[in-house]
Design a protein around this motif. Structure first.
Motif, short mmCIF file in Angstrom:
data_model
loop_
_atom_site.label_atom_id
_atom_site.label_comp_id
_atom_site.label_asym_id
_atom_site.label_seq_id
_atom_site.Cartn_x
_atom_site.Cartn_y
_atom_site.Cartn_z
N GLU A 1 0.83 -1.20 0.00
CA GLU A 1 0.00 0.00 0.00
C GLU A 1 0.87 1.26 0.00
OE1 GLU A 1 -2.52 2.39 3.34
OE2 GLU A 1 -3.02 0.26 3.15
N TYR A 2 1.87 1.29 0.87
CA TYR A 2 2.76 2.44 0.92
C TYR A 2 3.50 2.63 -0.40
CZ TYR A 2 2.11 2.69 6.03
OH TYR A 2 1.59 2.82 7.29
N TYR A 3 3.93 1.53 -1.00
CA TYR A 3 4.65 1.61 -2.27
C TYR A 3 3.76 2.20 -3.36
CZ TYR A 3 6.79 0.14 -6.66
OH TYR A 3 7.30 0.12 -7.93
N LYS A 4 2.53 1.71 -3.46
CA LYS A 4 1.62 2.17 -4.51
C LYS A 4 1.18 3.61 -4.30
CE LYS A 4 -0.08 -2.54 -5.33
NZ LYS A 4 -1.16 -3.51 -5.09
N ASN A 5 1.08 4.02 -3.02
CA ASN A 5 0.62 5.39 -2.71
C ASN A 5 1.76 6.40 -2.62
OD1 ASN A 5 -1.93 4.31 -2.55
ND2 ASN A 5 -1.99 4.23 -0.32
N GLY A 6 2.98 5.93 -2.79
CA GLY A 6 4.12 6.84 -2.70
C GLY A 6 4.43 7.27 -1.28
#
Length: 373
Positions: free
Chosen positions: A227-232
């Motif tokens: 989630e953090y990766y996809k949301n930056g």
């Protein structure tokens, strides 16, 4: 240490993973501490006295590089209780050794915050739950507020600090809240540690969570990392003391990113799993050198024998067996298809339960079906 966020990003973007160039030492400069944490592996308390002199520390620092050590985590007890802690770090810098600070944050103040930020390459502050849980687990009312204030003070002065959280029965009710806290404070790292049976952690073996609970939490951590990766979101998620987490990530890639499975698998094999006695070591306040902070045996004493001679020894049986890859581990590890990835997990946990350093890690949450060759 399993750098979950870094592995996801580097694999999906075809980048090099972060690797350790040399060994990292966790150095307990003191066994004095103002708290009484339930999981403390060194059983530190306020009544302890500093035994290491600055001269003994300085003399040993000169031997670290010769032993292949490029990183030192300043630990304790509470390292900020030593008045010469910045002088020690200054000597480390002289030898181009990177310094990290592991602290409860209570002694971070407006008077020393700038010096802390300038001195240490990374600052980790322990938060083990929401206010009531943290204070109870760490044995002091008001500790939570002081630790949170320390994080905010460091940020206000242009630095950043990560949060360290240990999962136990006593802290698990705050597990999900830790992610919310990190997002709210905008810290740069959340390090989630699994319990190792040593010190008060061994005395309080009953506070460990079940394998089923552990697996559930690890799945959530992986969900959050994606989630953090996809949301930056730049919060770096790292887990510690549970090398099986890497296999959980690999299984997730098999389901969702099959084209990247071989790339990730090679990265995990290169990382090599548990590295106690090889890329990781521990030095305590009495001069003892151990393969990790929880290890039941010492491999030498740097006050009696130069550190580099201890760490580079080819005749120490324990170090030699720890440095085999993959290690020769008994039990179901002997038939595990992932042994090259996790390297058998924690030898300290194995010994605490079985009395045998080379038995399987009793905390492994993977099923026989998942691990069989």
């Amino acid at each position: 240490m399993f750098r979950l966020s870094n592995l996801i990003k580097s694999t999906l973007e075809n980048q090099k993973s972060r690797t350790l160039d040399g060994s990292i030492m966790i150095w307990n400069f003191t066994n004095r501490c103002n708290l009484l944490c339930h999981h403390c592996y060194s059983k530190a308390d306020a009544n302890e006295k500093d035994t290491l002199t600055f001269e003994e520390i300085e003399q040993t620092i000169s031997k670290l590089k010769a032993g292949g050590v490029n990183f030192v985590i300043f630990s304790g007890g509470e390292p900020l209780l030593r008045k010469d802690i910045f002088d020690i770090a200054k000597v480390m810098k002289k030898y181009n050794i990177m310094t990290y600070l592991s602290t409860n944050g209570i002694y971070v103040s407006p008077k020393n915050v700038d010096q802390i930020i300038e001195t240490f390459n990374y600052i980790g502050i322990s938060i083990d739950g929401i206010e009531e849980i943290h204070d109870q687990f760490r044995g002091q009312k008001g500790a939570y507020k002081k630790s949170i204030e320390a994080i905010k003070l460091i940020q206000a002065h242009g630095g950043n600090a990560g949060i360290r959280f240990t999962i136990t029965k006593e802290t698990q009710d705050s597990f999900y809240a830790m992610f919310e806290l990190c997002e709210e404070l905008k810290v740069d790292k959340l390090y989630i540690s699994h319990l190792v049976y040593s010190g008060r952690g061994k005395d309080n073996l009953e506070i460990d969570i079940s394998k089923e609970q552990r697996k559930k939490y690890v799945e959530f951590i992986i969900d959050k990392a994606f989630e953090y990766y996809k949301n930056g979101n730049n919060i770096d998620l790292v887990t510690g003391n549970m090398e099986m987490d890497a296999i959980m990530l690999l299984n997730r890639f098999k389901k969702e990113y099959p084209d990247f499975v071989e790339t990730l698998k090679q990265k995990l094999k290169t990382w090599g799993g548990n590295s106690a006695g090889h890329r990781l070591g521990n030095m305590d306040w009495a001069g003892n050198v151990k393969p990790d902070p929880f290890f039941p045996f010492v491999v030498g004493n740097y006050l009696e024998t130069p550190f580099d001679e201890i760490w580079t020894s080819k005749s120490n049986e324990i170090l030699n067996k720890l440095r085999e890859h993959p290690r020769q581990i008994k039990g179901r590890c002997a038939q595990c298809r992932y042994i090259e990835i996790c390297n058998g997990g924690s030898r300290s946990r194995a010994y605490a339960i079985s009395g045998d350093l080379w038995e399987e890690d009793p905390s492994c949450y993977l099923t026989l079906e998942e691990t069989r060759r």
